[in-house]
Design an enzyme around this catalytic site. Structure first.
Site, mmCIF file in Angstrom:
data_model
loop_
_atom_site.group_PDB
_atom_site.id
_atom_site.type_symbol
_atom_site.label_atom_id
_atom_site.label_comp_id
_atom_site.label_asym_id
_atom_site.label_seq_id
_atom_site.Cartn_x
_atom_site.Cartn_y
_atom_site.Cartn_z
ATOM 1 N N HIS A 147 52.417 -79.895 60.324
ATOM 2 C CA HIS A 147 51.868 -79.963 58.971
ATOM 3 C C HIS A 147 51.215 -81.317 58.727
ATOM 4 C CE1 HIS A 147 54.710 -76.619 58.441
ATOM 5 N NE2 HIS A 147 53.939 -76.243 57.445
ATOM 6 N N ASP A 184 48.093 -70.259 62.180
ATOM 7 C CA ASP A 184 48.960 -70.898 61.193
ATOM 8 C C ASP A 184 48.037 -71.405 60.075
ATOM 9 O OD1 ASP A 184 51.169 -71.944 59.907
ATOM 10 O OD2 ASP A 184 51.919 -73.037 61.647
#
Length: 435
Positions: free
Chosen positions: A261, A334
């Site tokens: 992330h 993702d």
């Protein structure tokens, strides 16, 4: 844009003919965005649109795809996060990011193939049912995939409404595949009851690095064989509930101490180590009939020396996942607003490269208008071939068909959902796992 009434009638007639009738916010987006682009506004003529048959015959799906406009096909690839708790919620976030104010208008404007729900979209059972039903109504052509990350445990986007099942590490500790399947089935039943038809679960990573900041207890364990058994059982459980399952994060995010992330992890496994450690759970998921596999924003030099993240790597997504492992379902990225995938390329390049690498579903682009227009331009210029686009759209339609979303999505019932969510049976199952 498709006209709902005509399309629905044609879908029903096509199904009758096939049957022999002679004559179916989340975390994530950044606070600042580039200026909102405007998607192409050319409105194609409305062709007669036959429906795929319930038998799942590929020829019917190809015919449906052949009748779609390029704009509609490109829209099918995207699954953004929307802002609001009702289809008609007026939100400055939607206006700033997508150029229209309400979730329903975003769905219609971009011909979206799906949306993803986060806790900010969730207030109560009646509200979520109204939201999902309303979003399906806003999709004038093909019904939506409505997804969420309900892994249970640490990542439980719908946790405010659903049974508090233990997470994967606790389920894995039981070493009981029947329990893993039962938990997945119960989770899927609760999701489907409120109109969610795709879960970004189970996690198929093997947690071999105890310092891993992003996987950890989200994984079933640190032994490849045991994780593989639990992943396969979970996939079967979701299928029992008629909810699409997603094995993640390919080719394996378990051996890193960097969170994708916020950074770009590098996995140093050799090909032989990948085969022994990372691959078994994904192979098991594929053998169990998993609907989708999610890519990881990780660099795996021994699998692709280009040092592109796996999400943008053709050797990994097409060469390894499609060709070597034989996966023929939907490949999802993702979230494309994560830093791991944005280190090397800009927000217009990323979705084009992901499709070229082999991805079908583009999750949470950092800038939807820019991403949509970039893919549309790439198709029109030939950078992405019509054949390549049609392959992805066909896979997405096949997934929807297999989960009972074609020709028309089921309508969720708030009364029925209230009986399913946190039912006594499901609470007993959660307690059994915890013991």
């Amino acid at each position: 844009m498709l006209r709902r009434t005509g399309t629905t009638g044609l879908l029903v007639m096509a199904l009758a003919a096939c049957a022999g009738g002679g004559g179916a916010p989340a975390g994530a987006a950044p606070a600042t965005r580039p200026e909102v682009a405007t998607p192409a506004t050319t409105q194609p003529t409305q062709p007669s649109r036959p429906s795929p048959s319930r038998s799942g015959e590929g020829a019917d799906l190809r015919l449906v795809v052949s009748k779609m406009s390029v704009e509609e096909k490109v829209g099918q690839l995207f699954m953004p996060v929307l802002y609001g708790t009702a289809p008609g919620t007026v939100s400055g976030e939607n206006q700033a990011r997508y150029g229209v104010q309400t979730p329903a208008k975003v769905v219609a404007r971009y011909h979206l193939g799906g949306v993803i729900l986060f806790p900010a979209n969730i207030q109560g059972v009646d509200q979520v049912v109204n939201l999902t039903n309303g979003l399906q109504q806003a999709s004038k052509g093909v019904p939506l995939l409505i997804g969420t990350d309900q892994e249970n445990g640490l990542v439980s986007r719908m946790g405010a409404l659903m049974t508090d099942f233990p997470g994967a590490s606790e389920v894995g500790a039981t070493k009981d595949t029947a329990l893993a399947r039962a938990v997945a089935k119960a989770t899927g039943e609760e999701l489907r009851a409120v109109g969610v038809n795709l879960d970004f679960a189970p996690v198929a990573d093997v947690n071999v690095d105890p310092r891993n900041p992003v996987i950890g207890k989200r994984a079933f364990g640190d032994q490849p064989g045991e994780v593989a058994k639990m992943v396969a059982a979970s996939v079967k459980g979701f299928r029992d509930a008629k909810v699409a399952a997603t094995a993640k994060h390919f080719p394996g995010h378990g051996d890193t101490n960097i969170d994708s992330h916020t950074g770009l992890p590098v996995i140093k496994h050799t090909k032989q180590q990948w085969e022994r450690i990372d691959a078994p759970p994904f192979k098991a998921a594929i053998a169990a009939g998993v609907d989708a596999v999610m890519s990881a924003h990780i660099v795996f030099p021994k699998l692709d020396p280009s040092r592109d993240p796996a999400t943008l790597s053709k050797p990994i997504l097409t060469g390894l996942l499609r060709n070597k492992l034989g996966f023929q379902g939907v490949i999802s990225t993702d979230a494309l607003n994560m830093e791991g995938v944005r280190k090397k390329y800009n927000d217009a390049e990323i979705p084009v490269r992901a499709i070229q690498a082999g991805a079908d579903l583009l999750l949470m682009p950092n800038d939807l208008p820019k991403a949509y227009n970039a893919v549309l331009a790439a198709v029109k210029s030939g950078k992405i071939s019509q054949q390549r686009l049609d392959e992805s759209v066909t896979r997405l339609l096949k997934l929807k068909q297999g989960r009972g979303l074609l020709p028309k999505a089921p309508v969720a019932s708030a009364a029925q959902a209230a009986k399913v969510l946190r039912s006594a049976e499901h609470r007993r199952l959660a307690a059994r796992v915890a013991r």
